[in-house]
Scaffold this motif. Sequence first.
Motif, PDB file in Angstrom:
ATOM      1  N   MET A   1       0.772  -1.186   0.000  1.00 43.06           N
ATOM      2  CA  MET A   1       0.000   0.000   0.000  1.00 43.06           C
ATOM      3  C   MET A   1       0.802   1.233   0.000  1.00 43.06           C
ATOM      4  N   GLY A   2       0.303   2.397  -0.163  1.00 45.52           N
ATOM      5  CA  GLY A   2       0.829   3.666  -0.339  1.00 45.52           C
ATOM      6  C   GLY A   2       1.918   4.064   0.336  1.00 45.52           C
ATOM      7  N   SER A   3       2.011   3.722   0.227  1.00 43.82           N
ATOM      8  CA  SER A   3       2.588   4.197   1.360  1.00 43.82           C
ATOM      9  C   SER A   3       3.862   3.513   1.647  1.00 43.82           C
ATOM     10  N   GLU A   4       4.744   3.619   0.764  1.00 43.30           N
ATOM     11  CA  GLU A   4       6.104   3.311   1.124  1.00 43.30           C
ATOM     12  C   GLU A   4       6.489   4.320   2.137  1.00 43.30           C
ATOM     13  N   SER A  72       6.361  -5.131  -4.887  1.00 43.08           N
ATOM     14  CA  SER A  72       6.459  -5.193  -6.350  1.00 43.08           C
ATOM     15  C   SER A  72       6.110  -3.883  -7.013  1.00 43.08           C
ATOM     16  N   ILE A  73       5.909  -2.835  -6.222  1.00 47.14           N
ATOM     17  CA  ILE A  73       5.243  -1.655  -6.759  1.00 47.14           C
ATOM     18  C   ILE A  73       6.029  -0.997  -7.892  1.00 47.14           C
ATOM     19  N   ARG A  74       7.341  -0.977  -7.751  1.00 46.47           N
ATOM     20  CA  ARG A  74       8.201  -0.491  -8.844  1.00 46.47           C
ATOM     21  C   ARG A  74       9.314  -1.489  -9.063  1.00 46.47           C
ATOM     22  N   GLU A  75       9.941  -1.423 -10.237  1.00 48.85           N
ATOM     23  CA  GLU A  75      10.988  -2.388 -10.548  1.00 48.85           C
ATOM     24  C   GLU A  75      12.103  -2.337  -9.500  1.00 48.85           C
ATOM     25  N   THR A 185      -4.358   1.807 -13.974  1.00 55.66           N
ATOM     26  CA  THR A 185      -3.722   1.003 -15.028  1.00 55.66           C
ATOM     27  C   THR A 185      -2.236   0.743 -14.790  1.00 55.66           C
ATOM     28  N   PHE A 186      -1.583   1.587 -13.970  1.00 54.99           N
ATOM     29  CA  PHE A 186      -0.142   1.437 -13.741  1.00 54.99           C
ATOM     30  C   PHE A 186       0.173   0.481 -12.601  1.00 54.99           C
ATOM     31  N   CYS A 187      -0.836   0.067 -11.846  1.00 58.10           N
ATOM     32  CA  CYS A 187      -0.598  -0.497 -10.506  1.00 58.10           C
ATOM     33  C   CYS A 187      -0.709  -2.018 -10.450  1.00 58.10           C
ATOM     34  N   GLY A 223      -5.280   0.692   4.949  1.00 56.38           N
ATOM     35  CA  GLY A 223      -5.900   0.011   3.818  1.00 56.38           C
ATOM     36  C   GLY A 223      -5.354   0.617   2.535  1.00 56.38           C
ATOM     37  N   GLN A 224      -5.468  -0.076   1.426  1.00 59.06           N
ATOM     38  CA  GLN A 224      -5.054   0.511   0.141  1.00 59.06           C
ATOM     39  C   GLN A 224      -5.894   1.735  -0.164  1.00 59.06           C
ATOM     40  N   ASN A 225      -7.128   1.685   0.311  1.00 57.29           N
ATOM     41  CA  ASN A 225      -8.082   2.741   0.011  1.00 57.29           C
ATOM     42  C   ASN A 225      -9.092   2.743   1.149  1.00 57.29           C
ATOM     43  N   SER A 273      -4.616   5.714   6.605  1.00 59.59           N
ATOM     44  CA  SER A 273      -3.890   5.796   5.346  1.00 59.59           C
ATOM     45  C   SER A 273      -4.199   4.545   4.523  1.00 59.59           C
ATOM     46  N   THR A 274      -4.487   4.643   3.254  1.00 60.68           N
ATOM     47  CA  THR A 274      -4.394   5.809   2.411  1.00 60.68           C
ATOM     48  C   THR A 274      -5.779   6.214   1.917  1.00 60.68           C
ATOM     49  N   SER A 275      -5.962   7.498   1.672  1.00 56.25           N
ATOM     50  CA  SER A 275      -7.242   7.955   1.144  1.00 56.25           C
ATOM     51  C   SER A 275      -7.185   7.971  -0.379  1.00 56.25           C
ATOM     52  N   VAL A 302      -2.709  11.646  -5.821  1.00 58.97           N
ATOM     53  CA  VAL A 302      -3.470  12.060  -6.996  1.00 58.97           C
ATOM     54  C   VAL A 302      -2.823  11.529  -8.270  1.00 58.97           C
ATOM     55  N   GLN A 303      -1.506  11.349  -8.235  1.00 66.59           N
ATOM     56  CA  GLN A 303      -0.712  10.762  -9.331  1.00 66.59           C
ATOM     57  C   GLN A 303      -0.418  11.716 -10.479  1.00 66.59           C
ATOM     58  N   SER A 304      -1.386  12.596 -10.809  1.00 65.79           N
ATOM     59  CA  SER A 304      -1.157  13.550 -11.895  1.00 65.79           C
ATOM     60  C   SER A 304      -2.161  14.688 -11.764  1.00 65.79           C
ATOM     61  N   GLN A 340       0.773  14.098  -0.986  1.00 66.95           N
ATOM     62  CA  GLN A 340       0.440  13.489  -2.287  1.00 66.95           C
ATOM     63  C   GLN A 340       1.351  12.329  -2.638  1.00 66.95           C
ATOM     64  N   ASP A 341       0.916  11.504  -3.584  1.00 70.15           N
ATOM     65  CA  ASP A 341       1.792  10.637  -4.378  1.00 70.15           C
ATOM     66  C   ASP A 341       1.647  11.114  -5.811  1.00 70.15           C
ATOM     67  N   MET A 342       2.763  11.213  -6.525  1.00 67.75           N
ATOM     68  CA  MET A 342       2.718  11.610  -7.939  1.00 67.75           C
ATOM     69  C   MET A 342       3.571  10.663  -8.761  1.00 67.75           C
ATOM     70  N   MET A 371       7.098  10.984  -4.555  1.00 66.06           N
ATOM     71  CA  MET A 371       7.062  11.165  -5.997  1.00 66.06           C
ATOM     72  C   MET A 371       7.923  10.128  -6.699  1.00 66.06           C
ATOM     73  N   PHE A 372       7.422   9.631  -7.805  1.00 68.52           N
ATOM     74  CA  PHE A 372       8.074   8.512  -8.479  1.00 68.52           C
ATOM     75  C   PHE A 372       8.073   8.716  -9.987  1.00 68.52           C
ATOM     76  N   ALA A 373       9.118   8.189 -10.650  1.00 71.34           N
ATOM     77  CA  ALA A 373       9.085   8.090 -12.104  1.00 71.34           C
ATOM     78  C   ALA A 373       8.309   6.816 -12.447  1.00 71.34           C
ATOM     79  N   TYR A 374       7.501   6.873 -13.478  1.00 78.31           N
ATOM     80  CA  TYR A 374       6.692   5.712 -13.840  1.00 78.31           C
ATOM     81  C   TYR A 374       7.587   4.505 -14.125  1.00 78.31           C
ATOM     82  N   SER A 375       7.207   3.369 -13.543  1.00 75.63           N
ATOM     83  CA  SER A 375       7.940   2.125 -13.735  1.00 75.63           C
ATOM     84  C   SER A 375       6.937   1.089 -14.240  1.00 75.63           C
ATOM     85  N   GLU A 376       7.121   0.652 -15.460  1.00 73.47           N
ATOM     86  CA  GLU A 376       6.140  -0.279 -16.041  1.00 73.47           C
ATOM     87  C   GLU A 376       6.175  -1.617 -15.302  1.00 73.47           C
TER      88      GLU A 376
END
Length: 477
Positions: A1-4, A72-75, A185-187, A223-225, A273-275, A302-304, A340-342, A371-376
């Motif tokens: 969850m969010g929260s690294e 596993s959230i990012r590579e 879609t990224f998660c 919770g995740q949400n 956490s997290t809303s 919010v992510q973006s 935020q998370d972005m 804040m994170f760079a997108y990781s597929e």
Amino acid sequence: MGSEKIIEEKNQGQALLTAQKEGNTKKLYIESYGCQMNLNDSEIVASILNGQGYNTTHLIEEADLVLVNTCSIREKAELTVRKRLEKYNAVKKINPTMKVGVLGCMAERLKAKFLEEEKIVDLVVGPDAYRDLPNLLDEVEAGRDAVNVILSKEETYADVSPVRLNSNGVSAFVSITRGCDNMCTFCVVPFTRGRERSRDPKSILEEVNDLVEKGYKEITLLGQNVDSYLWYGGGLKKDFNKASEIAQATAVDFSQLLDIVATTHPKIRIRFSTSNPQDMSLDVIKTMAKHNNICKYIHLPVQSGSTSVLKRMNRQHTREEYIELIDNIRKILPDCSISQDMITGFCGETEEEHKDTLSLMEYVKYDFGFMFAYSERPGTPAEKRMADDVPNDVKKRRLNEIIQLQRKHGLKILEEFIGKTVEVLIEGSSKKSDAHWKGRNSQNAMVVFPKGDEKIGDFVNIYIEDCTSATLLGKRK
Ligand code: SAH
Ligand code: F3S
């Protein structure tokens, strides 16, 4: 969850102490990576294994069993764990009988493949299968590899009382939901943690009561949400419509759960956490306003800041709807901090869309952010349907821009506390100086002040005199 989040930075790679029970002879070394939920899951696992003859140790060299709870959230998170497995390999040379198990999201994502890829691994257990650990360990002791990665529709570990690992004895996490139904879609989380389920409020309250009896002063509902929490007698969130009329009429949502916990324990700080912006209701905000003991802090990823990116991410709101939510929070809770998370450089992100993120940040002025760079991530809808087409250097440059802006805003907000008095819950000695205490205020800002006759777990009023980029400095009022 969010929260690294801060927790992640603090706890990455540390062996978690301590679960001790007299008569236990076997030794468990357990490490946790990733989110707060993983940390809490490790506490559940330690509790289950405590009943199976295992006490925790912080010396990997003497462990009979080494467990790593993975993310596993990012590579990068996965690469960190792979590195740890190399370290375990080295330890195995001096401790040849030790067994190694992989828990958490990587276990779920890679399943039995782990056993082929990493020879050191004896055991692979997904986030919903921890109850099966005793059976799986029997298998391992009999010389066989063991895997259980079955995701569950009901498992909430409601009746397992987590043993608190690495705890300061002041604040503790209590899980209220598991899984996530949102399919951003990224998660990868919906694939590794399964469908969303809520935990019985009765068992949540029992766990909170127990923590309060043991002297804990701050509870974070996890919770995740969390805003999507819904108890109607059990079952998946998505099946609520099919429940009986009575079940629907007597259902407990997140604002009601918050209200129950805060009313039952008026002297205990409540955090959550997290809303998720799409689910955060006005009722939740009003419940926060009603109770002094609910901390005035909302982590609201919010992510973006761009509606078109949000749409590609399958986030269920627009920029304007998010701003409306922020306006409501500011109106009802003028003292509330927001973080935020972005993600920068999501599939197809244009310079214009990136600027929308910067301008949203200018509008909201977040207290802090992650804040994170997108990781597929393999298997996610974005990986399947969209091109990861923003070049790495552009992702990084944009990331840097939002980090700089966040720093500026964060510092300015901290400076505004100078000259004010805030209530702090003492968590322990400051990392930098044994002569100082550290603790957080309601808004989650870290406060450091000289030690007097206070003790850990006390609430004290601190007059803020100065600040650094991340910490408020003050003295007893
Ligand atoms: N709802 C969860 C979110 C879990 S992931 C919660 O409890 O906070 C935490 C954060 O990681 C997300 O908010 C997002 O900003 C980031 N993240 C998730 N997937 C990502 C990816 N593929 N690349 C980069 N960052 C990602
Ligand atoms: Fe992930 Fe979105 Fe859920 S970020 S955890 S799918 S709310």
